[in-house]
Design a protein around this motif. Sequence first.
Motif, mmCIF file in Angstrom:
data_model
loop_
_atom_site.group_PDB
_atom_site.id
_atom_site.type_symbol
_atom_site.label_atom_id
_atom_site.label_comp_id
_atom_site.label_asym_id
_atom_site.label_seq_id
_atom_site.Cartn_x
_atom_site.Cartn_y
_atom_site.Cartn_z
ATOM 1 N N ASP A 112 -43.508 -30.206 -41.696
ATOM 2 C CA ASP A 112 -43.350 -31.529 -41.082
ATOM 3 C C ASP A 112 -42.418 -32.395 -41.913
ATOM 4 N N ALA A 113 -42.596 -32.355 -43.226
ATOM 5 C CA ALA A 113 -41.758 -33.153 -44.126
ATOM 6 C C ALA A 113 -40.300 -32.696 -44.065
ATOM 7 N N ARG A 114 -40.091 -31.390 -44.055
ATOM 8 C CA ARG A 114 -38.720 -30.866 -43.961
ATOM 9 C C ARG A 114 -38.064 -31.283 -42.661
ATOM 10 N N GLN A 115 -38.830 -31.195 -41.587
ATOM 11 C CA GLN A 115 -38.288 -31.554 -40.284
ATOM 12 C C GLN A 115 -37.946 -33.041 -40.227
ATOM 13 N N ALA A 116 -38.809 -33.887 -40.763
ATOM 14 C CA ALA A 116 -38.553 -35.326 -40.786
ATOM 15 C C ALA A 116 -37.334 -35.644 -41.642
ATOM 16 N N LYS A 117 -37.222 -34.972 -42.776
ATOM 17 C CA LYS A 117 -36.070 -35.168 -43.657
ATOM 18 C C LYS A 117 -34.780 -34.808 -42.931
ATOM 19 N N GLN A 118 -34.810 -33.697 -42.199
ATOM 20 C CA GLN A 118 -33.617 -33.257 -41.491
ATOM 21 C C GLN A 118 -33.242 -34.231 -40.376
ATOM 22 N N LYS A 119 -34.249 -34.772 -39.683
ATOM 23 C CA LYS A 119 -33.977 -35.745 -38.620
ATOM 24 C C LYS A 119 -33.327 -36.996 -39.193
ATOM 25 N N ILE A 120 -33.839 -37.456 -40.332
ATOM 26 C CA ILE A 120 -33.263 -38.650 -40.966
ATOM 27 C C ILE A 120 -31.840 -38.360 -41.400
ATOM 28 N N LYS A 121 -31.636 -37.220 -41.991
ATOM 29 C CA LYS A 121 -30.294 -36.831 -42.444
ATOM 30 C C LYS A 121 -29.328 -36.769 -41.267
ATOM 31 N N LEU A 137 -28.463 -40.334 -40.051
ATOM 32 C CA LEU A 137 -27.564 -41.057 -40.943
ATOM 33 C C LEU A 137 -26.137 -40.519 -40.915
ATOM 34 N N THR A 138 -25.972 -39.246 -40.617
ATOM 35 C CA THR A 138 -24.626 -38.672 -40.615
ATOM 36 C C THR A 138 -23.934 -38.830 -39.271
ATOM 37 N N ASP A 139 -24.679 -39.217 -38.237
ATOM 38 C CA ASP A 139 -24.052 -39.408 -36.905
ATOM 39 C C ASP A 139 -23.380 -40.723 -36.782
#
Length: 58
Positions: free
Chosen positions: A44-53, A56-58
């Motif tokens: 869950d933490a990895r997935q949330a981190k990836q969504k935030i990343k 921010l990059t879009d």
Amino acid sequence: MAADEKTYQAKTGQAKDRIKEVAGRTVGNDRLTAEGRAGQARGDARQAKQKIKDTLTD
């Protein structure tokens, strides 16, 4: 590693850990159940981190 690949790894990890949790519950193994829950939390933490990343990059 591409963002899609990391998301895929997080989701497959969560699925594996869900199986671990269910197997632990089925056989009455508390340690296996706890490992499964902890692994799901990591996923869950990895997935949330990836969504935030990705946001921010879009």
